[in-house]
Design a protein around this motif. Structure first.
Motif, PDB file in Angstrom:
ATOM      1  N   ILE A  17     -28.465 -32.505 -22.291  1.00 51.48           N
ATOM      2  CA  ILE A  17     -28.208 -33.810 -21.462  1.00 51.48           C
ATOM      3  C   ILE A  17     -29.464 -33.988 -20.741  1.00 51.48           C
ATOM      4  O   ILE A  17     -29.911 -35.143 -20.877  1.00 51.48           O
ATOM      5  N   ILE A  18     -30.495 -33.028 -20.437  1.00 47.47           N
ATOM      6  CA  ILE A  18     -31.522 -33.423 -19.706  1.00 47.47           C
ATOM      7  C   ILE A  18     -32.442 -33.887 -20.724  1.00 47.47           C
ATOM      8  O   ILE A  18     -33.292 -34.674 -20.645  1.00 47.47           O
ATOM      9  N   LEU A  21     -31.709 -37.466 -21.244  1.00 48.08           N
ATOM     10  CA  LEU A  21     -32.012 -38.518 -20.156  1.00 48.08           C
ATOM     11  C   LEU A  21     -33.131 -38.521 -19.352  1.00 48.08           C
ATOM     12  O   LEU A  21     -33.322 -39.535 -18.773  1.00 48.08           O
ATOM     13  N   TYR A  22     -33.751 -37.303 -19.261  1.00 44.38           N
ATOM     14  CA  TYR A  22     -35.088 -37.074 -18.482  1.00 44.38           C
ATOM     15  C   TYR A  22     -36.254 -36.734 -19.225  1.00 44.38           C
ATOM     16  O   TYR A  22     -36.306 -36.761 -20.608  1.00 44.38           O
ATOM     17  N   GLU A  23     -37.157 -36.194 -18.565  1.00 48.19           N
ATOM     18  CA  GLU A  23     -38.446 -35.538 -19.308  1.00 48.19           C
ATOM     19  C   GLU A  23     -38.342 -34.312 -19.591  1.00 48.19           C
ATOM     20  O   GLU A  23     -37.665 -33.488 -19.140  1.00 48.19           O
ATOM     21  N   LYS A  24     -39.238 -33.993 -20.722  1.00 46.55           N
ATOM     22  CA  LYS A  24     -39.175 -32.661 -21.162  1.00 46.55           C
ATOM     23  C   LYS A  24     -39.502 -31.558 -20.047  1.00 46.55           C
ATOM     24  O   LYS A  24     -38.990 -30.545 -20.108  1.00 46.55           O
ATOM     25  N   LYS A  25     -40.431 -31.998 -19.127  1.00 50.94           N
ATOM     26  CA  LYS A  25     -40.741 -31.003 -17.948  1.00 50.94           C
ATOM     27  C   LYS A  25     -39.568 -30.671 -17.170  1.00 50.94           C
ATOM     28  O   LYS A  25     -39.448 -29.604 -16.740  1.00 50.94           O
ATOM     29  N   ASP A  26     -38.783 -31.470 -17.207  1.00 47.64           N
ATOM     30  CA  ASP A  26     -37.436 -31.169 -16.248  1.00 47.64           C
ATOM     31  C   ASP A  26     -36.567 -30.055 -17.126  1.00 47.64           C
ATOM     32  O   ASP A  26     -35.625 -29.466 -16.279  1.00 47.64           O
ATOM     33  N   LEU A  27     -36.872 -29.637 -18.158  1.00 53.28           N
ATOM     34  CA  LEU A  27     -36.131 -28.638 -18.745  1.00 53.28           C
ATOM     35  C   LEU A  27     -36.686 -27.289 -18.270  1.00 53.28           C
ATOM     36  O   LEU A  27     -36.019 -26.221 -18.653  1.00 53.28           O
TER      37      LEU A  27
END
Length: 231
Positions: A17-18, A21-27
């Motif tokens: 999901i991340i 919806l979000y940037e790779k760094k948020d992983l």
């Protein structure tokens, strides 16, 4: 299935999901945690029978996941070395499962075609990396590819020997790992796409999870039940 398994699938879903919806760094909040969860599950179930070498490999992969999430290209050399460490540790952990068996099916036409296809894909990947990577990293790249080939051959030998009840799980792990490596190279150096990132996450985590489950739960088939497989 225990609490660690449930946590693994929850983190996997959160990571996908991340990635969408979000940037790779948020992983960074989920991907390294997945590997740590797998390690904790391995130690929790195996207890005193925990293979220290494989545990070290998972710790190396945990560190690699951190670098890969934050800065893949800038940390490519570190990621390559750490991933190679995991591959070597995994191969050593699987070594005891290599037993004399009936491996005629491994020499079948289908097997040769599969090996030829994999060889071509590996060659294509190396050909791409030679063009885009600094010369000082190429040695470690070739070393990583060599160890990956050894791991895949080891998995193939164990699977085709048909000595273990969860051989298919191990084979799936090898396939997922190979696909993840190929997609990672394509995504980082050729064509970046969020769909690729989601597939990489799925293949990466399932490869580790299935291999670890094989090491935890696999049981030898009774000698009288072992039979030849012809593909």
């Amino acid at each position: 299935m225990n609490g660690f398994d449930l946590l693994f699938f929850a983190l996997l879903l959160a990571s996908i999901i991340i990635s969408i919806l979000y940037e790779k760094k948020d992983l960074i909040y989920t991907m390294p945690t997945i590997t740590l969860c797998i390690l904790m599950n391995y130690v929790y179930v195996k207890k005193s029978k925990t293979n220290l070498i494989y545990s070290i490999g998972l710790l190396a992969l945990f560190t690699s996941d951190i670098f890969a999430t934050l800065a893949f290209k800038d940390s490519f050399l570190k990621i390559t070395i750490l991933t190679t460490t995991y591959i070597v540790c995994s191969t050593l952990a699987l070594k005891k499962y290599l037993k004399r068996g009936k491996l005629k099916s491994f020499l079948s036409i289908t097997s040769f075609i599969t090996i030829g296809l994999l060889t071509y894909i590996v060659y294509a990947i190396l050909d791409l990396l030679v063009l885009v990577l600094p010369k000082n990293t190429l040695f470690f790249v070739f070393l990583s590819v060599l160890t990956l080939i050894v791991l895949l051959v080891t998995i193939g030998l164990i699977y085709f020997s048909n000595n273990y009840s969860s051989g298919t799980m191990l084979l799936a792990s090898g396939i997922f790992f190979f696909v993840q490596v190929c997609l990672s190279v394509i995504n980082e150096f050729l064509y970046n796409d969020k769909t690729f990132i989601s597939l990489i996450i799925f293949c990466h985590t399932m490869a580790i999870y299935l291999l670890t489950r094989f090491l935890i739960y696999t049981k030898a088939i009774k000698t009288e039940d072992i039979k030849e497989w012809y593909l």
